[in-house]
Design a protein around this motif. Structure first.
Motif, PDB file in Angstrom:
ATOM      1  N   UNK A 267       0.639  -1.033  -0.053  1.00 57.01           N
ATOM      2  CA  UNK A 267       0.007   0.148   0.057  1.00 57.01           C
ATOM      3  C   UNK A 267       1.234   1.178   0.540  1.00 57.01           C
ATOM      4  N   UNK A 268       2.153   1.213   0.882  1.00 54.94           N
ATOM      5  CA  UNK A 268       2.694   2.537   0.983  1.00 54.94           C
ATOM      6  C   UNK A 268       3.664   2.968  -0.383  1.00 54.94           C
ATOM      7  N   UNK A 269       3.781   2.142  -0.850  1.00 54.91           N
ATOM      8  CA  UNK A 269       4.761   2.019  -2.337  1.00 54.91           C
ATOM      9  C   UNK A 269       3.581   3.205  -3.451  1.00 54.91           C
ATOM     10  N   UNK A 270       2.752   2.491  -3.176  1.00 51.18           N
ATOM     11  CA  UNK A 270       1.616   2.769  -4.376  1.00 51.18           C
ATOM     12  C   UNK A 270       0.941   3.979  -3.564  1.00 51.18           C
ATOM     13  N   UNK A 271       0.493   4.806  -2.553  1.00 48.22           N
ATOM     14  CA  UNK A 271       0.625   5.794  -1.903  1.00 48.22           C
ATOM     15  C   UNK A 271       1.747   6.843  -2.020  1.00 48.22           C
ATOM     16  N   UNK A 272       2.112   6.519  -2.016  1.00 45.82           N
ATOM     17  CA  UNK A 272       3.384   7.398  -1.764  1.00 45.82           C
ATOM     18  C   UNK A 272       3.852   8.133  -2.949  1.00 45.82           C
ATOM     19  N   UNK A 273       3.504   7.185  -3.637  1.00 47.09           N
ATOM     20  CA  UNK A 273       3.891   7.760  -5.923  1.00 47.09           C
ATOM     21  C   UNK A 273       2.991   8.525  -6.094  1.00 47.09           C
ATOM     22  N   UNK A 274       1.450   7.976  -5.303  1.00 42.10           N
ATOM     23  CA  UNK A 274       0.140   9.131  -5.836  1.00 42.10           C
ATOM     24  C   UNK A 274      -0.088  10.408  -5.325  1.00 42.10           C
ATOM     25  N   UNK A 275       0.507  10.596  -4.270  1.00 41.41           N
ATOM     26  CA  UNK A 275       1.082  11.555  -3.278  1.00 41.41           C
ATOM     27  C   UNK A 275       2.197  11.980  -3.576  1.00 41.41           C
ATOM     28  N   UNK A 276       3.153  12.277  -4.519  1.00 43.67           N
ATOM     29  CA  UNK A 276       4.212  12.655  -4.696  1.00 43.67           C
ATOM     30  C   UNK A 276       3.367  13.464  -6.003  1.00 43.67           C
ATOM     31  N   UNK A 277       3.421  12.543  -7.044  1.00 36.74           N
ATOM     32  CA  UNK A 277       2.564  13.334  -7.875  1.00 36.74           C
ATOM     33  C   UNK A 277       1.802  13.938  -7.539  1.00 36.74           C
ATOM     34  N   UNK A 278       1.451  13.875  -6.700  1.00 31.34           N
ATOM     35  CA  UNK A 278      -0.559  14.790  -6.245  1.00 31.34           C
ATOM     36  C   UNK A 278       0.449  16.332  -6.420  1.00 31.34           C
ATOM     37  N   UNK A 279       1.802  16.760  -5.555  1.00 31.24           N
ATOM     38  CA  UNK A 279       2.142  17.238  -4.615  1.00 31.24           C
ATOM     39  C   UNK A 279       3.446  18.223  -5.666  1.00 31.24           C
ATOM     40  N   UNK A 280       3.136  17.042  -7.222  1.00 33.54           N
ATOM     41  CA  UNK A 280       3.982  17.781  -8.135  1.00 33.54           C
ATOM     42  C   UNK A 280       5.978  17.797  -7.163  1.00 33.54           C
ATOM     43  N   UNK A 281       6.113  16.587  -6.260  1.00 32.39           N
ATOM     44  CA  UNK A 281       7.326  16.743  -5.558  1.00 32.39           C
ATOM     45  C   UNK A 281       8.028  15.753  -6.494  1.00 32.39           C
ATOM     46  N   UNK A 282       7.570  14.894  -7.875  1.00 31.58           N
ATOM     47  CA  UNK A 282       7.801  14.368  -8.386  1.00 31.58           C
ATOM     48  C   UNK A 282       7.292  13.870  -9.922  1.00 31.58           C
ATOM     49  N   UNK A 283       7.580  12.647 -10.979  1.00 25.98           N
ATOM     50  CA  UNK A 283       7.025  12.329 -11.778  1.00 25.98           C
ATOM     51  C   UNK A 283       6.841  11.209 -12.217  1.00 25.98           C
ATOM     52  N   UNK A 284       5.911  10.776 -12.188  1.00 21.45           N
ATOM     53  CA  UNK A 284       5.005   8.684 -12.259  1.00 21.45           C
ATOM     54  C   UNK A 284       6.687   8.751 -13.745  1.00 21.45           C
ATOM     55  N   UNK A 285       6.792   7.254 -13.552  1.00 22.51           N
ATOM     56  CA  UNK A 285       7.491   6.877 -14.951  1.00 22.51           C
ATOM     57  C   UNK A 285       6.515   6.237 -15.652  1.00 22.51           C
ATOM     58  N   UNK A 286       5.358   6.351 -16.078  1.00 20.57           N
ATOM     59  CA  UNK A 286       3.843   6.072 -16.963  1.00 20.57           C
ATOM     60  C   UNK A 286       3.967   5.841 -17.640  1.00 20.57           C
ATOM     61  N   UNK A 287       3.377   4.696 -18.409  1.00 19.49           N
ATOM     62  CA  UNK A 287       3.033   4.382 -19.429  1.00 19.49           C
ATOM     63  C   UNK A 287       2.015   4.022 -19.820  1.00 19.49           C
ATOM     64  N   UNK A 288       0.762   4.331 -19.825  1.00 23.98           N
ATOM     65  CA  UNK A 288      -0.859   4.184 -19.578  1.00 23.98           C
ATOM     66  C   UNK A 288      -0.890   2.339 -20.892  1.00 23.98           C
ATOM     67  N   UNK A 289       0.001   2.306 -21.350  1.00 25.49           N
ATOM     68  CA  UNK A 289      -0.485   0.592 -21.613  1.00 25.49           C
ATOM     69  C   UNK A 289       0.545  -0.870 -20.933  1.00 25.49           C
ATOM     70  N   UNK A 290       0.963  -0.635 -19.975  1.00 23.95           N
ATOM     71  CA  UNK A 290       1.987  -0.993 -19.584  1.00 23.95           C
ATOM     72  C   UNK A 290       2.100  -0.796 -17.702  1.00 23.95           C
ATOM     73  N   UNK A 291       1.856  -2.274 -17.275  1.00 25.87           N
ATOM     74  CA  UNK A 291       1.555  -1.951 -15.221  1.00 25.87           C
ATOM     75  C   UNK A 291       1.835  -3.733 -15.171  1.00 25.87           C
ATOM     76  N   UNK A 292       2.288  -3.233 -14.157  1.00 26.76           N
ATOM     77  CA  UNK A 292       2.498  -4.455 -13.041  1.00 26.76           C
ATOM     78  C   UNK A 292       1.577  -5.378 -13.439  1.00 26.76           C
ATOM     79  N   UNK A 293       2.088  -6.572 -12.998  1.00 26.37           N
ATOM     80  CA  UNK A 293       1.398  -8.429 -13.393  1.00 26.37           C
ATOM     81  C   UNK A 293       0.614  -8.799 -12.385  1.00 26.37           C
ATOM     82  N   UNK A 294      -0.885  -8.916 -12.362  1.00 27.93           N
ATOM     83  CA  UNK A 294      -1.152  -9.719 -10.910  1.00 27.93           C
ATOM     84  C   UNK A 294      -0.706 -11.038 -10.816  1.00 27.93           C
TER      85      UNK A 294
END
Length: 868
Positions: A267-294
């Motif tokens: 939980x904390x890893x994902x939540x910290x990334x989301x809060x950091x992006x919302x506060x503009x403390x960082x940029x998500x290395x995102x690609x809408x077509x990829x995500x971790x595999x369940x």
């Protein structure tokens, strides 16, 4: 792909699933073979067969039971109990494919019967075990395609099995077949709408396919399924949060996970990334077509196999940023670095994406635009490189290097005019010396290709002397017709050459230039010295052969053609040239073989020569292959118009008709030497008609034997020695020396032209030694030949004017001169695929008027002949 087995199959989980399925199949297989139905009682053979089957089943001899049951079913197919007995026996014997076939037959006769349906389901479940096991093993080994094939087979046997559909889904994901996986998971959802696992998998697949809205819908639908445990809901939310972060939707991720304890690492890893992006403390290395595999975990219970999904442990995807300026500079730097790295790895698609990103971030910087143009050129996409360079030039953000690169792009696209203009502009703007040299050489090449030799010379004039400059100057001067100057440059290029290929190329050009300058003896010397010193080794044998032909060294030419042919490297176009070379070397069998190979190459479409050239090649084969021939003619005309081999003479104004036949032999070893000919012959002459009443028939039979020699290949001059043998009392014994010369144009058959100019001049001098007599004749025919295609393409009509002169010192009036007109019909025959028609029949009719001298010059002159 190879770690999919570890992600989805968690070691013993699927093996436990297999064990559960096997247990269920064994329990179901215990159904009794003793089943009754309401059919009529068994009698006769059917009864006996059924009784035998029941007894064998009871004794555990299931194969014998199946055999007897099959016999009973064949006799009484209307009894369900016999069908069930056969099916149970086959299942107990372990013959599941035959058991399935027996259930299909029974189901066709007893549709809807629950007992049959239960047995069929049991059999298919057991049949599915083997391919399912193969599929699990293939996934563990990383062989995705084999896993897909095996899983499909299992699903085909048991289409309502969720575990098999999930196996197929996992195999398709491992094979990166997202569209197939989407179809499979949609079918799985329809199979059990209360199962959250396929819904979450579909959300994952839609996310990877870029269908963000569909993915959100699937995740929400999974969360809405009643009866989910807290663990299941938490994992669905974590997986959905991964999809949100991959799309940069940090708000959705915080909403999904905000209620959970921050002590959970997942939980904390994902939540910290989301809060950091919302506060503009960082940029998500995102690609809408990829995500971790369940991660899928499966287990077995009394109810069968069940599967759960877990969110994987992940690393942070948040990249801290500094000031906006630093952030922008870092982003530009990283884009360029990724572009350079991808280009080095030949991942041009990624390199182009990153280079375009750099251009978007700093469009005013020419270096970024040049980076994109260079990568497009490296990727083999010159049209796009030209477009990008044009954009940069149009936007005012160009440089000399960009003009140079657009020139290279246009050169690749064969737009040589634009390329040369770009290179000239780049040179005016200024380029580093090494790059300027490359541009000047490319400019010269384009100018030579565009037939602008002066432009090429201007491009080269500022460059230092060397091979690259001299060889181009040589070709430019050659194109301008300044061959002496080009010869000097070729020699300079040879002197500065650094490789054998360069030296041999310059030397070859020198030799060809000497030939073009009509300095063939000098070219021959240079060529012979090169061969003697082992030069021209980098030039193909066939090309050296052609060079040898050009300088007149047929010995080397034929040797190189032979070597190329032996190595399978003689071009089809060279076979005919090799044949003529062999002919000049007097190697007639080899010449025939080469020429025939060339004729085959024409027939097979491997060389492109016109039909006339083909005909001439076939004519050469005819000449080379001829060993013997027969000439027969019947002539009609005034006495004295031709040499008279007979003892008697007739009044000059009288008409006679004579028959002449010749058989000749051309010795195979030396009879034909490149057009020089030696032949032995025998002749018979006889007078058929004499207007003045002179002797005819056998009394006039005149024999001849002799030899003739045509010493020159290109001049039709023939010397002949004859021994005349009197076979009739009106013939004579004598010795005759003859010299004959002719020059002909258009006398052979042609295949492309329907008509063509034709003329020939013939002269002959005869000297009889024993009965002293001197005869000389000359005749010229001038006209036009017409091929009579409406009748035959081998039939030629030759209307002509004729001039004739005759001298015979045995007549009172020794000379006679005439002119006239006539026509000839000639029909060619006997041709084959490889030889032009070697034989012809000809009919000639003329009327001549006396111009001066004896009356024998005037009258009708006719002849028919066969040359075979």
């Amino acid at each position: 792909m190879g770690n999919w087995g570890g992600k989805y199959l968690r070691q013993t989980a699927f093996r436990a699933a297999l064990a559960a399925l096997l247990l269920a199949a064994v329990l179901c297989a215990g159904a009794s073979a003793q089943v009754a139905d309401g059919g009529p009682p068994l009698e006769g053979e059917a009864y006996a067969a059924a009784e035998t089957a029941y007894k064998a089943f009871g004794q555990g001899d299931y194969k014998a039971s199946a055999a007897s049951a099959a016999e009973a079913v064949a006799l009484r197919p209307d009894l369900l109990r016999l069908h069930l007995l056969l099916i149970d026996s086959l299942v107990a014997a372990g013959d599941l494919p035959q058991a399935e076939q027996a259930t299909k037959v029974a189901s066709a006769a007893f549709a809807g019967n629950q007992e049959l349906q239960g047995r069929q389901a049991n059999i298919r479940q057991r049949l599915a075990l083997s391919p399912a096991s193969e599929g699990y093993k293939a996934l563990e080994k990383g062989d995705a395609k084999a896993a897909v094939r095996a899983a499909r087979s299992a699903v085909d046997y048991v289409p309502d099995s969720m575990s098999y559909r999930l196996l197929l889904l996992n195999a398709q994901l491992a094979d990166n077949n997202l569209s197939g996986a989407l179809e499979t998971v949609t079918e799985a959802i329809a199979l059990d709408r209360a199962n959250y696992v396929p819904l979450v998998w579909r959300g994952y697949i839609n996310q990877r396919l870029g269908k963000r809205a569909d993915a959100v819908s699937d995740f929400n639908a999974a969360l809405a399924i009643p009866g989910l445990t807290a663990s299941q809901q938490k994992n669905i939310r974590l997986i959905s949060a991964d999809a949100a972060l991959a799309s940069g939707d940090f708000n959705a991720a915080m909403e999904l996970l905000g209620s959970y304890s921050r002590t959970d690492p997942k939980v904390i890893t994902r939540l910290t990334d989301a809060e950091g992006a919302s506060q503009r403390r960082g940029v998500l290395q995102n690609n809408g077509n990829t995500m971790p595999t369940p991660v899928q975990e499966c287990s077995t219970s009394a109810n069968g196999v069940s599967c759960e999904l877990e969110a994987p442990a992940v690393l942070s995807i948040l990249t801290p940023v500094a000031s906006p300026e630093e952030k922008a500079a870092a982003e530009i730097f990283e884009a360029k670095e990724r572009a350079y790295r991808a280009e080095r790895d030949k991942d041009y698609e990624l390199a182009i994406v990153e280079a375009r990103k750099a251009v978007q971030l700093e469009p005013e910087v020419a270096a970024s635009r040049l980076l994109l143009i260079n990568i497009l050129m490296s990727a083999g996409r010159p049209a796009e490189a030209e477009t990008e360079a044009t954009k940069a030039i149009g936007a005012g953000h160009s440089s000399a290097e960009i003009y140079a690169q657009r020139g290279y792009a246009r050169g690749k696209l064969k737009k040589f005019g634009g390329a040369m203009s770009d290179w000239e502009t780049a040179l005016k703007r200024g380029l580093p010396p090494a790059q300027a040299r490359s541009v000047r050489l490319s400019l010269a090449d384009a100018a030579l290709t565009s037939n602008e030799p002066m432009r090429a010379l201007r491009a080269l004039q500022k460059l230092a002397v060397g091979y690259d400059t001299s060889i181009r100057k040589a070709y430019a001067l050659q194109a301008l017709g300044r061959k002496e100057e080009s010869l000097a440059e070729f020699r300079t290029a040879e002197r500065f050459a650094t490789t054998a290929v360069q030296r041999d190329g310059a030397l070859r050009a020198q030799i060809n230039t000497l030939v073009e300058l009509d300095r063939k003896p000098e070219a021959r010397i240079v060529f012979d010295q090169a061969i003697a010193h082992g030069r021209l080794g980098s030039v193909r044998d066939a090309d050296v052969g052609y060079l040898a032909v050009a300088v007149g060294n047929d010995e080397v030419a034929l040797a190189r053609f032979d070597r190329a042919h032996g190595n399978g490297q003689l071009p089809a176009r060279a076979t005919i040239d090799a044949g003529y070379t062999a002919m000049r070397r007097f190697e007639n069998p080899k010449a025939i073989a080469y020429l025939m190979e060339g004729i085959d190459a024409k027939a097979n479409g491997r060389i492109d020569i016109d039909d006339q050239k083909l005909f001439e090649t076939r004519r050469t084969v005819s000449d080379l292959a001829r060993v013997w021939g027969i000439n027969t003619s019947v002539s009609y005309g005034k006495v004295g118009s031709a040499p008279n081999p007979f003892l008697t003479t007739t009044a000059p104004s009288s008409y006679t008709s004579q028959l002449g036949t010749e058989f000749y032999y051309r010795p195979e070893g030396f009879g034909y030497r490149n057009g020089a000919i030696f032949e032995l012959f025998g002749r018979l002459f006889e007078t058929l008609y004499d207007q003045s009443g002179g002797p005819t028939g056998g009394r006039t039979t005149q024999g001849m034997v002799g030899a003739r020699w045509k010493p020159f290949s290109n001049a039709n001059l023939v010397f002949e020695v004859d021994r005349l043998i009197a076979l009739g009392d009106a013939a004579r014994d004598d010795t005759l020396l003859r010299a004959l010369y002719s020059y002909t144009v258009g006398t052979d058959l042609r295949v492309l032209d329907a008509s063509w100019p034709t003329w020939y001049v013939y002269a002959e001098v005869d000297r009889f030694l024993e009965k002293r007599q001197l005869v000389a004749i000359m005749e010229g025919r001038f006209g036009r030949s017409f091929r009579l295609d409406a009748i035959s393409s081998n039939l030629v009509f030759f209307p002509h004017a004729v001039l004739a002169a005759n001298y015979d010192d045995s007549f009172a009036n020794r000379s006679a001169y005439s002119a006239g007109a006539g026509g000839s019909l000639r029909y060619w025959f006997g041709g084959t695929k490889y030889t032009a028609p070697p034989s012809y029949w000809e009919l000639t009719l003329q009327y001549r008027w006396r111009l001066a001298g004896d009356q024998r010059a005037q009258g009708i002159f006719a002849q028919t002949s066969i040359n075979y």
